[in-house]
Each structure stands twice: as structure tokens, then as C-alpha cells.
Design an enzyme around this catalytic site. Structure first.
Site, PDB file in Angstrom:
ATOM      1  N   GLU A  75     -16.936  12.661 -29.516  1.00 33.23           N
ATOM      2  CA  GLU A  75     -18.223  12.344 -28.889  1.00 33.23           C
ATOM      3  C   GLU A  75     -19.332  13.310 -29.310  1.00 33.23           C
ATOM      4  O   GLU A  75     -20.488  12.909 -29.486  1.00 33.23           O
ATOM      5  CB  GLU A  75     -18.074  12.345 -27.361  1.00 33.23           C
ATOM      6  CG  GLU A  75     -17.345  11.127 -26.815  1.00 33.23           C
ATOM      7  CD  GLU A  75     -15.857  11.152 -27.077  1.00 33.23           C
ATOM      8  OE1 GLU A  75     -15.211  10.078 -27.007  1.00 33.23           O
ATOM      9  OE2 GLU A  75     -15.318  12.256 -27.361  1.00 33.23           O
ATOM     10  N   GLN A  97     -16.977   5.504 -24.997  1.00 32.67           N
ATOM     11  CA  GLN A  97     -15.956   4.502 -24.673  1.00 32.67           C
ATOM     12  C   GLN A  97     -15.675   4.416 -23.170  1.00 32.67           C
ATOM     13  O   GLN A  97     -15.581   3.327 -22.601  1.00 32.67           O
ATOM     14  CB  GLN A  97     -14.674   4.822 -25.438  1.00 32.67           C
ATOM     15  CG  GLN A  97     -13.691   3.688 -25.491  1.00 32.67           C
ATOM     16  CD  GLN A  97     -12.577   3.982 -26.482  1.00 32.67           C
ATOM     17  OE1 GLN A  97     -11.699   4.804 -26.206  1.00 32.67           O
ATOM     18  NE2 GLN A  97     -12.621   3.324 -27.631  1.00 32.67           N
ATOM     19  N   HIS A 144     -11.778   7.919 -16.856  1.00 33.67           N
ATOM     20  CA  HIS A 144     -12.031   6.512 -17.137  1.00 33.67           C
ATOM     21  C   HIS A 144     -12.794   5.844 -15.993  1.00 33.67           C
ATOM     22  O   HIS A 144     -13.095   4.655 -16.058  1.00 33.67           O
ATOM     23  CB  HIS A 144     -10.716   5.754 -17.352  1.00 33.67           C
ATOM     24  CG  HIS A 144      -9.931   6.221 -18.537  1.00 33.67           C
ATOM     25  ND1 HIS A 144      -9.242   7.407 -18.540  1.00 33.67           N
ATOM     26  CD2 HIS A 144      -9.720   5.661 -19.749  1.00 33.67           C
ATOM     27  CE1 HIS A 144      -8.630   7.561 -19.717  1.00 33.67           C
ATOM     28  NE2 HIS A 144      -8.907   6.509 -20.458  1.00 33.67           N
TER      29      HIS A 144
END
Length: 342
Positions: A75, A97, A144
Site C-alpha cells: 500500500e 483492498q 477487513h
């Protein structure tokens, strides 16, 4: 460099489609790339795979690998490379992502991306959009299912926005790409493919301004202010409250930095009560800022303290505990009851 792949032509007579948020974002990226050959898409698996959430599906096939770039899993490298491209006149759109994956790129965002325009005394522009799928609700663990917006919202030089419906997703992303300032674009991942939220997206319509909040539902008893994935929760709470005779006003912030709070102040002066709702932890958060600003501007209009419904001040929990962590209909309605009985 190979010649650009020609994008498929659209028929002028095609009816406005019914889109989910995910499809609206895909259409927005396509429209931006068609309008400006300097728009590039970068990220992990955004090309052949179309992204883990399929938001970039089909774009590499239609526009070529030189405009839709699959990057290494890095990243910091994605953001750093985008900054270099922006300085050279491109308009990169970076996909992170998952929300928690933004942290390896945090230094590039807050130390470089946010500062270059000021550092160069206005000579350098960095028109970069960093797309961040954020929030919970997909049964995933920490890294996430984060809500990191508060970490960026007080960083001078960054703009933050969050969509909550397909029409906003379509227009706000294109507006963010056209903006000459760096924009962090927070997308409610659990709503990407929710069929019940499909809306007609008319590409010939006139969009609302990008950095403006919006009253979604008028009410008189209390105000709910929220953004992103919690908007649907607040609208459902307003519908449920109406069945019991309680009228709730719902405001979608849309812009997280700069905050557009004038509609919130106006609403609170009418209702006298405010509940701020967000999936992010409560301490030192956007809901904290909203509470402070409202009591500062609307002190004599308040009939109860500003209350908040948020995630907890803990790491994101395992999947089986997710439903207890995220603000839901019952928690919002319970907090409304507290405000009304103060």
C-alpha cells in the site's frame, strides 16, 4: 506504450439503469476514464480479477493494462507511485483492498499526499482518489472490517467523503476524481451488492455538490446524523419510530472532511435532540466532533444531551460477535428513547 484500448460506445437512447452501489461505482470509474485519458486505476487485483469486490470488473479489458494497473501487495508503494504520477499530470484512483490495509500506506497519505500542495506553496497539485471499502457486516475479522475515517479526518490537506446509495456512489466518485485535492473515498462494503438498495442512476442528471450533507427524511422529535453504512440503519429506525408516532429527521453527512454541519445545526434547532450514529469507535471520533460542534452552536436549542450510537472502543471482534458490535435498529431506537425521556 501501446495504443489505448477504445472504450465501448454507449447508445444515447439507453435507459437509465437500476444499479447497486457496487455497479454504480464501476459505472462511475468507467465514465471518468472515458472522459479523461489521464485517469488511471491502481491497486491489488484490480485488473484481471476486477478487485476482490468486483468494483473494477471489466475495466482493464476495455481500457488496457496501462490504465488499470495490478500492483504489488504494498500500500505504501501504491500511494507513493500515485503521488509521482499525479505530479506528472495524471489522476490516479487507488483502491485499498480492505480498510485495515490502508495502515501500511498511512505515512504516505498523511505525510506526503496531504502536504504536497501546501509544501509547494500551491505549485503542485495531487488529484488522487484513494478508495477505501470500510466498515463491518461481511463476517470478516480485524483489518477487513475497520472504520479508520477518524484517523484521517483531522489531517489538513485531505478531503474525506462517504457514499451510502447508488446515486451518490455514481456521482460522488466522479466528482472526487475531478477534484484537484486528494480525496479519501469511503465505500460501505456491506452494501456493495445489496439488491434492495438498487436505484435508477441517470448519467444525464445534475448531481448534488460533493462536499455537502443532505437531509434524507424530515422529522420533528429528534435528529439522527450519520454516514456510510449506518445511513440505512437510521432510515430503518426512522420508519420504525414513525409507526409508534415518533418523527425522526435523518441526515446523511456525505462529507466527513470538511464537515458540512449547517444542515445539522438547523435540524437540531428544530428538533432539540441529536443522536450521532457511526460504526467507528466513539472515543476521539467524528461523532465526538459532531457532538462538540452541536453543543457549541445549538446549546440553547438542545432539550437533551447529544447522544451517540457507535462501535465499541475495542479491536474489531470475531465474526460471531459482530452483530453486537455494530450499531443496529434496536440500539438506535433505545438511544432515541433516552433522548426523548430526558
Amino acid at each position: 506504450m501501446a495504443a489505448p484500448a477504445k472504450a465501448p460506445e454507449r447508445s444515447a437512447t439507453t435507459a437509465a439503469p437500476q444499479l447497486t452501489i457496487g455497479k454504480a461505482l464501476n459505472h462511475a470509474l468507467r465514465a471518468a476514464m472515458e472522459a479523461d485519458p489521464k485517469v488511471l486505476i491502481m491497486g491489488e487485483d484490480v485488473g484481471k480479477l476486477g478487485g476482490v469486490f468486483r468494483i473494477t470488473d471489466g475495466l482493464q479489458k476495455d481500457f488496457g493494462e496501462h490504465r488499470v494497473l495490478d500492483t504489488p501487495l504494498a500500500e505504501s508503494g501504491i500511494i507513493g507511485t500515485a503521488i509521482g504520477l499525479a505530479v506528472r499530470g495524471f489522476r490516479p484512483v487507488c483502491e485499498i483492498q480492505f480498510d485495515g490495509f490502508v495502515f501500511p500506506g498511512f505515512d504516505q497519505i498523511v505525510s506526503q499526499l496531504a502536504k504536497l500542495h501546501f509544501r509547494s506553496q500551491g505549485k503542485v497539485k495531487v488529484p488522487i482518489v484513494v478508495r477505501i471499502p470500510f466498515g463491518g457486516g461481511i463476517g470478516a475479522v480485524e483489518h477487513h472490517s475497520e472504520s479508520p475515517e477518524s484517523l484521517f479526518s483531522h489531517t489538513a490537506g485531505l478531503r474525506l467523503v462517504s457514499c451510502s446509495n447508488p446515486v451518490d456512489a455514481y456521482w460522488m466518485l466522479q466528482q472526487a476524481i475531478r477534484c484537484d485535492d486528494p480525496v479519501l473515498f469511503f465505500e460501505p462494503k456491506k452494501l456493495y451488492h445489496t439488491g434492495s438498495l438498487k436505484e435508477t442512476v441517470d448519467p444525464t442528471a445534475s448531481p448534488d455538490p460533493l462536499f455537502a450533507s443532505r437531509v434524507l427524511r424530515s422529522g420533528t422529535a429528534a435528529t439522527l446524523v450519520t454516514y456510510g453504512p449506518s445511513v440505512r440503519v437510521c432510515l430503518d429506525a426512522a420508519i420504525a419510530a414513525a409507526e409508534e408516532g415518533t418523527s425522526l429527521e435523518v441526515i446523511d453527512l456525505r462529507t466527513l472532511s470538511p464537515l458540512d454541519l449547517e444542515p445539522v445545526f438547523e435540524s437540531v434547532r428544530k428538533t432539540g435532540r441529536l443522536i450521532a450514529v457511526s460504526e467507528a469507535p466513539s472515543e476521539s471520533s467524528l461523532t465526538s466532533e459532531i457532538a462538540a460542534r452541536v453543543q457549541q452552536e445549538c446549546f440553547y436549542s438542545l432539550e437533551a444531551p447529544v447522544l451517540r450510537v457507535t462501535g465499541f472502543d475495542t479491536p474489531y471482534p470475531p465474526t460471531k460477535l459482530e452483530e453486537y458490535y455494530l450499531p443496529d435498529l434496536d440500539r438506535v431506537l433505545h438511544t432515541v428513547d433516552r433522548a426523548l425521556t430526558w
